[in-house]
Design a protein around this motif. Structure first.
Motif, PDB file in Angstrom:
ATOM      1  N   ILE A  73       6.220   8.841  -8.733  1.00 21.81           N
ATOM      2  CA  ILE A  73       6.968   9.688  -7.790  1.00 21.81           C
ATOM      3  C   ILE A  73       8.108   8.894  -7.159  1.00 21.81           C
ATOM      4  O   ILE A  73       9.236   9.380  -7.050  1.00 21.81           O
ATOM      5  N   VAL A  74       7.828   7.667  -6.762  1.00 21.88           N
ATOM      6  CA  VAL A  74       8.864   6.846  -6.131  1.00 21.88           C
ATOM      7  C   VAL A  74       9.942   6.466  -7.143  1.00 21.88           C
ATOM      8  O   VAL A  74      11.139   6.552  -6.856  1.00 21.88           O
ATOM      9  N   ALA A  75       9.530   6.068  -8.348  1.00 19.78           N
ATOM     10  CA  ALA A  75      10.488   5.602  -9.349  1.00 19.78           C
ATOM     11  C   ALA A  75      11.410   6.719  -9.826  1.00 19.78           C
ATOM     12  O   ALA A  75      12.590   6.494 -10.080  1.00 19.78           O
ATOM     13  N   VAL A  76      10.888   7.922  -9.951  1.00 25.57           N
ATOM     14  CA  VAL A  76      11.696   9.034 -10.446  1.00 25.57           C
ATOM     15  C   VAL A  76      12.329   9.806  -9.294  1.00 25.57           C
ATOM     16  O   VAL A  76      13.457  10.282  -9.399  1.00 25.57           O
ATOM     17  N   GLY A  77      11.640   9.931  -8.172  1.00 25.79           N
ATOM     18  CA  GLY A  77      12.134  10.749  -7.068  1.00 25.79           C
ATOM     19  C   GLY A  77      13.204  10.094  -6.216  1.00 25.79           C
ATOM     20  O   GLY A  77      14.079  10.781  -5.682  1.00 25.79           O
TER      21      GLY A  77
END
Length: 121
Positions: A73-77
């Motif tokens: 979630i952090v890497a893509v968002g």
């Protein structure tokens, strides 16, 4: 970049294995050879038996699934959040520059520009 790293980390975690080894004492009873075995005489031996099993790493550590999901979630968002913030700033800056340009000119320049653009003589 970020999506690729999230997929790579997930693939490595999913394919990792852990090996567990357990040792147990096993007693084996066997009949004696020939007529003595026929009469019911037996012998017992005790030996240590070691078993090894290989299981998936995530099956031993299921809490890592939550960590992987959070990382994804952090890497893509994060890039999407940064893009949305930059878009708002870009729109604000564009509006300020447009207003500043049109406030700079006199009203006669507006009329001249509109006539020139619309090809009205």
């Amino acid at each position: 970049g970020n999506l690729k790293s999230a997929i790579s980390v997930s693939a490595v975690a999913a394919s990792a294995t852990a090996t567990t080894t357990s040792t147990a004492l096993v007693t084996t009873t066997t009949p004696l050879w020939g007529p003595l075995g026929w009469m019911g005489l037996t012998t017992s031996t005790t030996q240590a038996v070691t078993t090894t099993s290989t299981v998936g790493f995530l099956s031993l550590h299921p809490w890592l699934i939550l960590v992987l999901a959070g990382y994804g979630i952090v890497a893509v968002g994060t890039p999407y959040v940064l893009l949305a913030q930059a878009k708002k700033r870009w729109e604000s800056t564009t509006q300020k520059l447009t207003d500043g340009f049109w406030e700079w000119a006199d009203h006669d320049v507006y009329v001249e520009a509109i006539q020139s653009w619309s090809k009205i003589s």
